[in-house]
Design a protein around this motif. Structure first.
Motif, mmCIF file in Angstrom:
data_model
loop_
_atom_site.group_PDB
_atom_site.id
_atom_site.type_symbol
_atom_site.label_atom_id
_atom_site.label_comp_id
_atom_site.label_asym_id
_atom_site.label_seq_id
_atom_site.Cartn_x
_atom_site.Cartn_y
_atom_site.Cartn_z
ATOM 1 N N MET A 120 -22.330 -23.736 18.305
ATOM 2 C CA MET A 120 -22.055 -24.459 17.067
ATOM 3 C C MET A 120 -21.080 -23.630 16.219
ATOM 4 O O MET A 120 -21.341 -22.453 15.949
ATOM 5 N N ILE A 121 -19.952 -24.239 15.835
ATOM 6 C CA ILE A 121 -18.928 -23.546 15.056
ATOM 7 C C ILE A 121 -19.281 -23.664 13.584
ATOM 8 O O ILE A 121 -19.395 -24.770 13.045
ATOM 9 N N GLN A 122 -19.484 -22.523 12.957
ATOM 10 C CA GLN A 122 -19.851 -22.487 11.538
ATOM 11 C C GLN A 122 -18.687 -21.889 10.748
ATOM 12 O O GLN A 122 -18.122 -20.862 11.135
ATOM 13 N N SER A 123 -18.329 -22.536 9.650
ATOM 14 C CA SER A 123 -17.194 -22.081 8.835
ATOM 15 C C SER A 123 -17.587 -20.870 8.013
ATOM 16 O O SER A 123 -18.646 -20.851 7.375
ATOM 17 N N GLN A 124 -16.712 -19.872 8.034
ATOM 18 C CA GLN A 124 -16.908 -18.672 7.221
ATOM 19 C C GLN A 124 -15.525 -18.091 6.909
ATOM 20 O O GLN A 124 -14.699 -17.941 7.802
ATOM 21 N N MET A 125 -15.271 -17.809 5.660
ATOM 22 C CA MET A 125 -13.967 -17.291 5.266
ATOM 23 C C MET A 125 -13.879 -15.800 5.592
ATOM 24 O O MET A 125 -14.788 -15.029 5.267
ATOM 25 N N CYS A 126 -12.777 -15.416 6.263
ATOM 26 C CA CYS A 126 -12.596 -14.001 6.610
ATOM 27 C C CYS A 126 -12.192 -13.203 5.364
ATOM 28 O O CYS A 126 -11.836 -13.768 4.326
ATOM 29 N N GLU A 127 -12.220 -11.878 5.487
ATOM 30 C CA GLU A 127 -11.947 -11.017 4.331
ATOM 31 C C GLU A 127 -10.508 -11.170 3.836
ATOM 32 O O GLU A 127 -10.254 -11.167 2.633
ATOM 33 N N ASP A 128 -9.564 -11.301 4.780
ATOM 34 C CA ASP A 128 -8.171 -11.435 4.381
ATOM 35 C C ASP A 128 -7.941 -12.705 3.576
ATOM 36 O O ASP A 128 -7.266 -12.688 2.539
ATOM 37 N N CYS A 129 -8.484 -13.814 4.058
ATOM 38 C CA CYS A 129 -8.336 -15.078 3.326
ATOM 39 C C CYS A 129 -9.100 -15.047 2.011
ATOM 40 O O CYS A 129 -8.683 -15.674 1.035
ATOM 41 N N HIS A 130 -10.208 -14.332 1.993
ATOM 42 C CA HIS A 130 -10.970 -14.216 0.749
ATOM 43 C C HIS A 130 -10.157 -13.490 -0.312
ATOM 44 O O HIS A 130 -10.156 -13.876 -1.483
ATOM 45 N N ARG A 131 -9.412 -12.468 0.104
ATOM 46 C CA ARG A 131 -8.562 -11.745 -0.846
ATOM 47 C C ARG A 131 -7.434 -12.631 -1.336
ATOM 48 O O ARG A 131 -7.039 -12.579 -2.509
ATOM 49 N N ILE A 132 -6.871 -13.435 -0.429
ATOM 50 C CA ILE A 132 -5.785 -14.332 -0.834
ATOM 51 C C ILE A 132 -6.276 -15.358 -1.836
ATOM 52 O O ILE A 132 -5.615 -15.654 -2.844
ATOM 53 N N GLU A 133 -7.473 -15.915 -1.595
ATOM 54 C CA GLU A 133 -8.013 -16.927 -2.499
ATOM 55 C C GLU A 133 -8.419 -16.308 -3.839
ATOM 56 O O GLU A 133 -8.281 -16.936 -4.878
ATOM 57 N N ALA A 134 -8.925 -15.084 -3.802
ATOM 58 C CA ALA A 134 -9.341 -14.439 -5.042
ATOM 59 C C ALA A 134 -8.158 -14.112 -5.941
ATOM 60 O O ALA A 134 -8.278 -14.116 -7.165
ATOM 61 N N LYS A 135 -7.002 -13.825 -5.338
ATOM 62 C CA LYS A 135 -5.732 -13.564 -6.021
ATOM 63 C C LYS A 135 -5.731 -12.270 -6.843
ATOM 64 O O LYS A 135 -4.690 -11.658 -7.003
ATOM 65 N N ASP A 136 -6.835 -11.850 -7.367
ATOM 66 C CA ASP A 136 -6.864 -10.612 -8.126
ATOM 67 C C ASP A 136 -7.397 -9.449 -7.289
ATOM 68 O O ASP A 136 -7.433 -8.324 -7.755
ATOM 69 N N PHE A 137 -7.836 -9.751 -6.071
ATOM 70 C CA PHE A 137 -8.382 -8.701 -5.216
ATOM 71 C C PHE A 137 -7.240 -8.141 -4.375
ATOM 72 O O PHE A 137 -6.868 -8.683 -3.359
ATOM 73 N N TRP A 138 -6.657 -7.043 -4.815
ATOM 74 C CA TRP A 138 -5.506 -6.468 -4.125
ATOM 75 C C TRP A 138 -5.703 -4.972 -3.964
ATOM 76 O O TRP A 138 -6.439 -4.341 -4.717
ATOM 77 N N LYS A 139 -5.048 -4.411 -2.952
ATOM 78 C CA LYS A 139 -5.131 -2.977 -2.681
ATOM 79 C C LYS A 139 -3.850 -2.248 -3.099
ATOM 80 O O LYS A 139 -3.874 -1.047 -3.321
ATOM 81 N N ALA A 140 -2.722 -2.983 -3.147
ATOM 82 C CA ALA A 140 -1.454 -2.335 -3.499
ATOM 83 C C ALA A 140 -0.567 -3.345 -4.209
ATOM 84 O O ALA A 140 -0.623 -4.547 -3.938
ATOM 85 N N VAL A 141 0.257 -2.855 -5.137
ATOM 86 C CA VAL A 141 1.187 -3.699 -5.875
ATOM 87 C C VAL A 141 2.550 -3.010 -5.909
ATOM 88 O O VAL A 141 2.635 -1.787 -6.039
ATOM 89 N N VAL A 142 3.599 -3.813 -5.717
ATOM 90 C CA VAL A 142 4.973 -3.322 -5.814
ATOM 91 C C VAL A 142 5.586 -3.937 -7.068
ATOM 92 O O VAL A 142 5.724 -5.162 -7.165
ATOM 93 N N GLN A 143 5.930 -3.092 -8.027
ATOM 94 C CA GLN A 143 6.508 -3.556 -9.292
ATOM 95 C C GLN A 143 8.017 -3.320 -9.245
ATOM 96 O O GLN A 143 8.474 -2.177 -9.231
ATOM 97 N N VAL A 144 8.777 -4.421 -9.201
ATOM 98 C CA VAL A 144 10.235 -4.343 -9.117
ATOM 99 C C VAL A 144 10.795 -4.619 -10.508
ATOM 100 O O VAL A 144 10.494 -5.661 -11.111
ATOM 101 N N ARG A 145 11.613 -3.711 -11.023
ATOM 102 C CA ARG A 145 12.134 -3.831 -12.379
ATOM 103 C C ARG A 145 13.639 -3.569 -12.398
ATOM 104 O O ARG A 145 14.157 -2.778 -11.603
#
Length: 488
Positions: A120-145
């Motif tokens: 039986m296939i059960q839906s579960q969101m992986c960690e990578d997609c969870h970070r994308i959906e959360a939008k504020d859950f990030w490990k690194a940011v590149v600030q271009v100015r």
């Protein structure tokens, strides 16, 4: 005879027929007949315990191996002979596996049995997609100015990022007033973006990291990394004043120059001699210089008379000259001063496109206060009265005839005002006028605008159909039946 039912059988160690032997012994006992498999809808990957997500096609060898690993412990008591999928509806969220196993039973008799295991296939969101959906859950940011009023370099950078698909690993792109922020789920993706930026535009970077949490028992540290990338504050069509030392090292150029292009280096031209030079990021940060004017200070002039100048004799140590421009001497008058007889004389690098009566945009150096450390120390006789930048065309006509378009990054905007729209139109006009920049940009044909003939030689420069790409549109019925190839 079978000891249970009395049916004649070939002699065997158990003295039983197959039916009675299966009734007495079930070799599949202990093997689960229903198992759960976790599937992520967003990225279409399956969970391979304990924490690995893998991409598998339906009825593939990879998916078969994943399913068998789920029951590997219970299969250790029997011998697996064969395994294969039984077809199920793709959207049924069921996978059926047909297994053939053998086991030694009473008195050394070997029994073989076929049975089904349902997954039986059960839906579960992986960690990578969870970070994308959360939008504020990030490990690194590149600030271009970039500390400029014009965003031409950012528009060019946006097209390069789209062309090389570097936006695919971003969790979120945020636009602020003086640059862009790129958020990533891993430090490696952010470092890749920084390396790309340093190869694409003249820039410098520095990094820092902040400790979020750590486990003293397992020695695991969790950091958030920040990469700051500063692009040189020079844009196309800027007038700059070089330091005397830098101008001398570039082949005894004049200090007052025009920036004709910004790619991985700053391309400068001397409007009085056509001498050209390229300055990379390291050279700029060692000998920094600023723009003398911002684009809003451009004034419109009308060409009263123009005279092409023959090749000037090179001075000692002079560098290369541009073959795409023509040196000319021009008399111009401001369109705001047509009721006066005041004219300005200047040397220009636009002799190949200017004719008497044309409108041209330029900067007036004779009637302004130059607030620049290098310009203030120059001999006033070496500072030109007017520096012409580019020929002026009817903008509304250019927009109507523009039969091409560009793609944009999906990003969070603070709000696009009329000034941003004007700057974006300036960038589109630069693409039409400069072939060297066009080569690095994917330009798509706009089917909504009818194609006109290119016979208007006196009109503004245009992009030919040969340089455009067809934008790909996949409809709902793009695929055929089961197993049919995709049609575009």
């Amino acid at each position: 005879l079978c000891c249970q039912c009395g049916v004649p059988i070939p002699p065997n160690a158990a003295n039983m027929c197959v039916g009675c032997l299966r009734g007495q012994v079930d070799i599949t006992e202990g093997i689960p007949k229903q198992v759960t498999v976790h599937f992520c809808k967003q990225c279409e990957r399956y969970l391979q315990p304990p924490g690995t997500w893998i991409q598998c096609a339906l009825e593939s060898r990879e998916l078969l191996a994943l399913c068998l690993k789920k029951i590997k412990a219970s299969l250790s008591r029997v011998r697996l002979i064969d395994a294969g999928f039984i077809w199920t509806e793709p959207h049924s969220k069921r996978l059926k596996l047909k297994l053939t196993v053998q086991k030694e039973v009473i008195n050394g008799a070997v029994l073989q049995q076929i049975f089904l295991v349902e997954y039986m296939i059960q839906s579960q969101m992986c960690e990578d997609c969870h970070r994308i959906e959360a939008k504020d859950f990030w490990k690194a940011v590149v600030q271009v100015r970039q500390k400029t009023l014009h965003k031409k370099t950012f528009y060019y950078l946006e097209q390069l990022i789209l062309k090389h698909r570097l936006h695919q690993n971003t969790l979120r792109i945020k636009e602020i007033h003086d640059g862009l922020d790129f958020y990533y789920s891993s430090k490696q993706h952010a470092q890749k973006m920084v390396d790309f930026l340093q190869c694409t535009v003249p820039a410098r970077s520095k990094s820092s990291q902040r400790l979020i949490s750590h486990d003293i028992h397992s020695n695991v540290y969790n950091y958030k990394s920040t990469f700051s990338v500063e692009i040189v504050p020079i844009c196309k069509d800027n007038v700059v004043c070089l330091s005397p030392k830098l101008a001398q090292s570039l082949g005894n150029m004049n200090q007052i120059c025009v920036c004709i292009r910004v790619t991985s280096t700053i391309h400068l031209i001397d409007p009085s001699t056509l001498q050209i030079a390229e300055i990379d990021g390291n050279t700029y940060w060692r000998h920094p210089f600023n723009s003398l004017f911002h684009p809003k200070q451009l004034e419109e002039f009308i060409v009263m008379d123009i005279n092409r100048v023959q090749e000037k004799r090179k001075g000692a140590g002079a560098g290369a000259r541009s073959n795409k421009h023509t040196l000319a001497e021009a008399w111009v008058r401001k369109t705001s001063e047509l009721d006066t007889d005041h004219q300005y004389f200047c040397n220009t690098h636009l002799g190949h496109i200017l004719n008497p009566g044309d409108l041209v945009l330029g900067f007036d150096l004779a009637n302004c206060n130059l607030n620049d450390e290098f310009a203030n120390k120059m001999n006033p006789h070496h500072i030109p009265d007017v520096v012409l930048i580019k020929k002026s065309y009817d903008r509304s006509k250019r927009q109507r005839r523009r039969n091409w378009k560009l793609k944009e990054l999906e990003r969070d905007r603070e709000g696009m005002d009329t000034d941003d729209e004007r700057q974006y139109q300036d960038f589109l006009e630069d693409l039409e006028e400069d072939e060297a920049i066009r080569k690095n940009v994917n330009i798509y044909r706009n089917a909504d605008v009818p194609v006109e003939s290119d016979t208007d030689d006196d009109g503004p420069p245009r992009i030919s159909l040969a340089e455009m790409l067809e934008d790909l549109h996949i409809s709902q019925d793009a695929t055929g039946g089961e197993g049919a190839s995709m049609m575009t």
